[in-house]
Structure formats: C-alpha cells, structure tokens
Design a protein around this motif. Structure first.
Motif, PDB file in Angstrom:
ATOM      1  N   LEU A 250       7.025  -8.758  -1.314  1.00 43.16           N
ATOM      2  CA  LEU A 250       7.012  -7.425  -1.898  1.00 43.16           C
ATOM      3  C   LEU A 250       8.049  -7.293  -3.005  1.00 43.16           C
ATOM      4  CD1 LEU A 250       6.468  -5.207   1.264  1.00 43.16           C
ATOM      5  CD2 LEU A 250       4.887  -5.521  -0.653  1.00 43.16           C
ATOM      6  N   THR A 253       6.199  -8.634  -5.851  1.00 46.51           N
ATOM      7  CA  THR A 253       5.201  -7.669  -6.305  1.00 46.51           C
ATOM      8  C   THR A 253       5.852  -6.496  -7.016  1.00 46.51           C
ATOM      9  OG1 THR A 253       3.796  -8.258  -4.420  1.00 46.51           O
ATOM     10  CG2 THR A 253       3.299  -6.194  -5.552  1.00 46.51           C
ATOM     11  N   SER A 254       6.936  -5.968  -6.435  1.00 45.64           N
ATOM     12  CA  SER A 254       7.608  -4.815  -7.036  1.00 45.64           C
ATOM     13  C   SER A 254       8.234  -5.187  -8.381  1.00 45.64           C
ATOM     14  CB  SER A 254       8.670  -4.257  -6.087  1.00 45.64           C
ATOM     15  OG  SER A 254       9.683  -5.201  -5.846  1.00 45.64           O
ATOM     16  N   ILE A 391       8.486  -3.944   4.444  1.00 36.99           N
ATOM     17  CA  ILE A 391       7.458  -3.377   3.563  1.00 36.99           C
ATOM     18  C   ILE A 391       7.870  -2.017   3.011  1.00 36.99           C
ATOM     19  CG2 ILE A 391       5.615  -4.616   4.751  1.00 36.99           C
ATOM     20  CD1 ILE A 391       4.830  -2.027   6.125  1.00 36.99           C
ATOM     21  N   GLN A 394      10.585  -2.572  -0.538  1.00 36.98           N
ATOM     22  CA  GLN A 394       9.943  -3.057  -1.751  1.00 36.98           C
ATOM     23  C   GLN A 394       8.453  -2.741  -1.812  1.00 36.98           C
ATOM     24  OE1 GLN A 394      11.573  -4.348  -4.244  1.00 36.98           O
ATOM     25  NE2 GLN A 394      13.564  -4.688  -3.310  1.00 36.98           N
ATOM     26  N   GLY A 395       7.952  -1.958  -0.867  1.00 38.48           N
ATOM     27  CA  GLY A 395       6.514  -1.720  -0.825  1.00 38.48           C
ATOM     28  C   GLY A 395       6.139  -0.274  -0.663  1.00 38.48           C
TER      29      GLY A 395
END
Length: 448
Positions: A250, A253-254, A391, A394-395
């Motif tokens: 994450l 992804t972030s 999660i 960062q999610g």
C-alpha cells in the motif's frame, strides 16, 4: 540464542540489547537512502531527483515481498523458538529464504516485461521518463537480491542475532555509499549509476547473510534439505507476513497515487516531495528499527505466556518511541530549509520542500506508537489487527483522504493527507490493542 535476554534481563537492558543494533542498522540504511539522493542532487538536475522519486514505489513493492517472508517468517520463528520447537524454526527459515528468492525472480521478469506500463503508472513525465527507465531497468534485474536481503535480515533478527543482522545491512550500505559517487559522478551514469550501486550492495549483503548460516553460528538453517512445503508453516508465514507485506504494498500504491497527483503541479513538486521523503526517513526508520528490534522480545514472551513482561516491554518502547519522534520533529522543523539545501540547490525546490516538510512532521511524534502496536500484533501472531493497521495508514484512510484533500485544498491538501492518515491510524492502533489486552484478560480470568 541467549535466552537470558528474552527471559531475565531488565527491560531497558533487553530492549537495548535487541533494539540498538537494529536502530544502528537502520541508521546505516538511512545514510544509504540519503546518499543516493545526495549524489544525484550534485548533478543539479531536478528531473533526475524526480526520477528517483517516481521509481520509489517499485522499491517499496520489493520491500513488500521481502516483508511477506521476512516479517512473516521472522515472527513465526520467534514464536517457535519461544515454544522450544527448534526443528520447525529451521524449516520455517528455509521456506522464508527460498520463497523470497522465488518471488524476487518473478518481480524481475514482471519488471522487465512491463517496464513502460510501470513507469507511466508511477507518474513519469516526458522530462523524467528516460532517467526513470534507466534506474528501474537495473533495479528489476537485481530484484531477487533486494527481496532476499530484506528477508534474511529479518530471519536472522528473529533468533536474537540483531548484531549480525545489522552487520549485513551495514556492509551492503557502506559499499553502496562508496560506489555511489563512482557510478553517479565519476562515470557520469547519473540515476542509472545509483541503481547499479544499490544492486551490487544488496548482492553483497545476501552473500554475508548466507555465510552467517553456512558457518553454523545460527541455530536456524537455510539449507534446501530443510525446505518443506509444510501447510502449517506456510499458513503461519502468510498470516503474519501478509499484513506487513500489504503495508509496503500500500505504501507503493499510495506513492504511485501521490506521484500522479503531484506531477500535475510540476516536476519541481515531485522533486521536492522526493527530497522531503528522504529527510523524514530518518525518524521513520529509527522508529521502525526500534519496533523491529523488540519484535522477537515481544513474540518470545507472548509465546512463553509471560504477559506481564511483554506489556512492560511495550510500555517502555512506546515511551522512547514517542520521545524520539518528538525530538526529530522539533529538530527538522527548526532546520528544515538547511536540510533540504544539502540535497539540492534549486531555490524553487528548496522553498517547496521546506513547506512540505513542516506539514509532514506533524505526525512524526505519533508514529512510534503506531509502528510498535502494529509490530506487537505481528509478534503475537495476530494477523487481522495488524492487517487493519497496515491497510489504514497507506490505504483505506490515506487514499480517500488524499483524493478529498486534493479536491478541497489542491497541493496543500495533498501534503496534509499523510499526517492526517497517520494520526487517525495511531488512534485506531491504540483502540485495537486495548481491545486485545481486554480480551486476553478475560481469557486468562476464565482459565483461572
């Protein structure tokens, strides 16, 4: 393993014995991360600094897979050692090592096959694409070594050999720093040279870790003879390692999403964010090192049913983590501009970086508790709470906050998104851990 550290030493001495070598190792890693940006910054090219920022998500992705087998395997090994199940611990170490190598090879192939798509997804612009491609090509080839190096350090730390784990990190980092100016400046290879230095350093670190196991100083083993696809071992590694892996995944992804938002405000903004992200790595990695260092201590005492000692360790570490985070936040707030100028002398990038740094520092004092409680859940084999925290930061908290803040406040909102998500995740961590402690007390009361 010296069981006295885990069972009898005073809390400050036990935490110091395991955490200080890990923190020192993290310090070396910090120098390594800063060195690459520093030497690339000497080229006085904001586009090359931005290129390193753009490729950071790929590095975080490799860390995610290293965490899957390193944190998952390491935490499970600590639990097995606490239960005095040495043979199972050897099998778990072997599975974690060969699993990390296999997934590193898969990452290499995927990186080489889908290079253009990865770069565009990461936010590469026309000005940064070729630089980012040169860097990423080398990192992709070195993926097996990068993943295995991270995993092996965690596995060795799991048996209390924090000094040896630190030594492997230090050897690789010193070599990386020595090679950086040679490849980046003297040979004129720029960001590609930084990638070559990184891969060579990780190969040497892996070689040291393998030597540590081969010379029989460890009660663990990475011999292929111990490699057994045992369902219980795989389940334990994945249940504990997946939350840690998702956290890094994450983060990747972030970072991709953040880069894509930031690139709309210009390459100077991306470069400034890249420098700031390296600067805040100093307190972040120190706090991470503190929490990773005490993880075997927490896991061992949890498995040995010594709850009183485990809670004392957590309380002591939380106090020091908060103090370290606060000190660094105040220090960098005071000397932020001078810190940014060390890495790049572009006045526009420096001014942007100073403003970004002051905002991002708001959450640093809270990260020690957040990292510690996430690590504690991993050490206790509690994958679900650890997953929720992973999660969240960062999610499920950060990404919606980033999207809403960007729409509401533009670039200012983008910068505030991470500290807001960090503070909210810390609150969630405290709530989840309090519930876990209450549940443990109820269960122990029923048994009595």
């Amino acid at each position: 393993m010296k069981n006295d550290i885990f069972e009898n030493q005073s809390i400050p001495k036990a935490v110091g014995s395991l955490a200080l070598p890990t923190i020192m190792g993290m310090l070396v890693m910090i120098v390594y991360n800063l060195a690459g940006t520093f030497f690339v910054g000497q080229l006085h090219d904001a586009n090359q600094v931005a290129a390193i920022t753009i490729t950071m998500p790929v590095f975080l992705l490799l860390m995610a897979f290293g965490s899957l087998f390193g944190v998952g395997g390491g935490s499970y090994i600590s639990i097995l050692l606490g239960k005095k199940e040495g043979e199972e611990a050897k099998q778990a170490a072997s599975v974690a090592f060969y699993g990390s190598l296999a997934i590193g090879v898969i990452c290499m192939l995927a990186g080489l096959l889908f290079m253009p798509q990865i770069l565009h997804l990461s936010g590469a612009s026309d000005n940064t694409y070729e630089y980012a491609k040169g860097y990423l090509m080398i990192i992709a080839v070195g993926s097996p070594a990068i993943v295995a190096s991270f995993a092996l350090g965690q596995i060795i730390r799991a048996e209390g050999a924090a000094k040896q784990a630190m030594a492997g990190m230090m050897i690789g980092t010193v070599i990386n720093i020595a090679l950086d100016p040679i490849f980046i400046l003297w040979l004129g290879m720029g960001v590609t040279g930084a990638a070559i230095a990184t891969v060579i350093a990780n190969i040497i670190s892996v070689s040291y870790y393998i030597y540590y196991f081969v010379k029989n100083d460890s009660q663990l083993s990475i011999s292929f003879k111990k490699f057994v696809l045992n369902k219980a071992i795989l389940k334990a590694i994945f249940s504990i390692g997946t939350p840690a892996s998702i956290n890094s995944l994450l983060m990747s992804t972030s970072n991709i999403i953040l880069n894509n938002f930031a690139v709309h405000y210009g390459d100077n903004v991306v470069a400034a964010l890249g420098v700031v992200s390296r600067v805040v790595l100093i307190p972040i990695m120190l706090l991470f090192g503190l929490c990773q260092g005490v993880q075997p201590l927490i896991g061992y005492n949890y498995a040995a049913n010594n709850r009183k000692r485990m809670i004392s360790i957590i309380n002591f570490t939380a106090l020091w983590g908060t103090a370290i985070g606060t000190i660094f936040a105040l220090l960098f707030y005071w000397m932020g501009k001078r810190t940014i100028e060390v890495f790049i002398n572009d006045p526009v990038v420096v001014d942007l970086g100073e403003n970004f740094l002051q905002v991002i520092l708001l959450s640093i004092p809270f990260l020690g508790i957040q990292f510690l409680l996430t690590t504690s859940f991993q050490a206790m084999g509690e994958g679900i709470p650890s997953l929720w925290l992973s999660i969240s930061r960062q999610g499920i908290l950060f990404i919606p906050i980033l999207i809403i803040a960007n729409a509401w406040g533009g670039l200012k909102g983008v910068i505030y998104a991470q500290p807001m998500a960090d503070i909210m995740t810390t609150v969630l961590a405290v709530v989840l851990f309090y519930r876990e402690v209450r549940k443990e007390q109820v269960l122990l009361g029923k048994k009595q």
